[in-house]
Scaffold this active site. Structure first.
Site, PDB file in Angstrom:
ATOM      1  CE  LYS A 119      -4.362  -1.753   1.258  1.00 37.60           C
ATOM      2  NZ  LYS A 119      -5.596  -1.709   1.947  1.00 37.60           N
ATOM      3  CE  LYS A 127      -6.771  -7.307  -1.214  1.00 38.19           C
ATOM      4  NZ  LYS A 127      -7.181  -6.999   0.156  1.00 38.19           N
ATOM      5  CE  LYS A 137     -13.778  -2.337   1.358  1.00 38.17           C
ATOM      6  NZ  LYS A 137     -12.584  -2.461   2.205  1.00 38.17           N
TER       7      LYS A 137
END
Ligand code: AQP
Length: 336
Positions: A111, A194, A197
């Site tokens: 991230k 993956k 969102k």
């Protein structure tokens, strides 16, 4: 006593990965465990949030839980920020967590990416807050998708380190429950990533609020390879997009991956995708309809979250008092 704690972040809309990897399993588990289901809104602050959008997303995640079948009376359903003890225990645990353990967390690396120096401290400390969420309720089991396995292992390490340091048996070591055929649903645009969102492409995921036409469009546009479907699960290896679509079909239809490939052996993707659209719409449409109905009365969602929050806070307060007594913090009303 077996107790479950699990949660989802109100960062944008929930998607099929959240549903198949976690939410659907929660619904089955509520018959067998004492369950605490949380909308982890403090975790969402690790990403930029617009206040009005965040407020709406918190309610929408709560609505998704209930629409999928979580009963707010039988279980505790609440939003994390309602119970300040999460943040307090997080600080205490962070003082018992070596930085080296956090440096190993792959989700932070993914991230933060190249902007590591600019990433916020909350994103780095995220797994400690997650450990606090779980340990605050002395949860014994945590149903999650595969992506959260490493964070769960860290929560176990932190619980063990705390118990050993003070010579107590205060925190149970929480067990991950990674259940079902679809423990890691991948992006519809890239079978090696993956479903998430925060992916920029709307076509990478199916949202729980998507209508039938949108679901059909996203599945039709899903990336595939030029070969027809194989006849065995082993032949899906090295075909990530095909593997992902077969896994999604199997999870939605309730059959095994082996049964799915056997049934569609040699089929063209266009035909397989039509069947996938049918089963996806059949599963998601009733949930979406219930979500929309629940979202029409936001006051009622707020009332339910508050009621759940009060039940959660009562347990959190008792357990945090035990932690404070163990570590030697003075608190009002405690003996010497
Ligand atoms: N793709 C997935 N496949 C299976 N399970 C998944 N989960 C998430 N994505 C998948 C599971 O859903 C639960 C809630 O996840 P979360 O919302 O708290 O955070 P996340 O794992 O970080 O999900 P996203 O979609 O990737 O969110 P963003 O992009 O906002 O960070 C967890 O049990 C998770 O395992």
């Amino acid at each position: 006593m077996n107790r479950i704690f699990s949660g989802m972040q109100p960062t944008r809309q929930l998607h099929l990965g959240n549903y198949l990897g976690a939410l659907r399993n929660w619904v089955a588990l509520q018959d067998r465990y004492e369950c605490i289901f949380c909308v982890v809104d403090l975790h969402a602050l690790t990403q930029n949030q617009e206040p009005e959008v965040l407020r709406n997303n918190i309610r929408e995640v709560a609505a998704a839980y209930m629409a999928a079948g979580i009963d707010p009376e039988r279980n505790i359903l609440f939003n994390q920020s309602y119970v300040p003890q999460h943040s307090e225990l997080s600080w205490i645990l962070s003082c018992h967590t070596p930085i080296g353990w956090l440096n190993r967390m792959t989700q932070f690396k993914e991230k933060a990416g190249k902007q590591r120096e600019m990433a916020n401290l909350g994103l780095y400390a995220y797994p400690v807050l997650m450990a606090a969420d779980i340990l605050l309720y002395k949860a014994t089991h945590v149903p999650v998708g595969e992506d959260q396995k490493q964070h769960l292992e860290l929560a176990r390490d932190i619980a063990g380190a705390f118990n050993r340091h003070y010579g107590v048996d205060l925190f149970p070591l929480p067990e991950p429950q990674i259940l079902g055929e679809a423990t890691r649903v991948m992006s519809l645009r890239d079978g090696t990533k993956k479903m998430s969102k925060s992916d920029e492409s709307e076509y990478s995921r199916i949202n729980m609020t998507d209508d039938a036409d949108t679901i059909a469009q996203k599945i039709r546009k899903a990336k595939t390879d030029p070969e027809p479907l194989p006849g065995t699960v082993e032949d899906l290896e090295k075909r990530p997009e095909a593997d992902n679509l077969v896994t999604i079909y199997a999870a939605l239809s309730g059959e095994s991956r082996a049964a799915t490939v056997e049934r569609f052996a040699g089929a063209r993707f266009s035909d397989f995708k039509s069947s996938l659209v049918d089963v996806a719409v059949e599963t998601l449409a009733p949930i979406t309809a219930r979500m929309n109905a629940l979202m029409a009365d936001k006051g009622e969602i707020d009332r339910l979250l508050r009621a759940g929050g009060e039940r959660a806070a009562a347990m959190a307060e008792t357990h945090l008092a035990e932690v404070k007594d163990v570590i030697g913090l003075l608190r009002p009303g405690a003996g010497s």
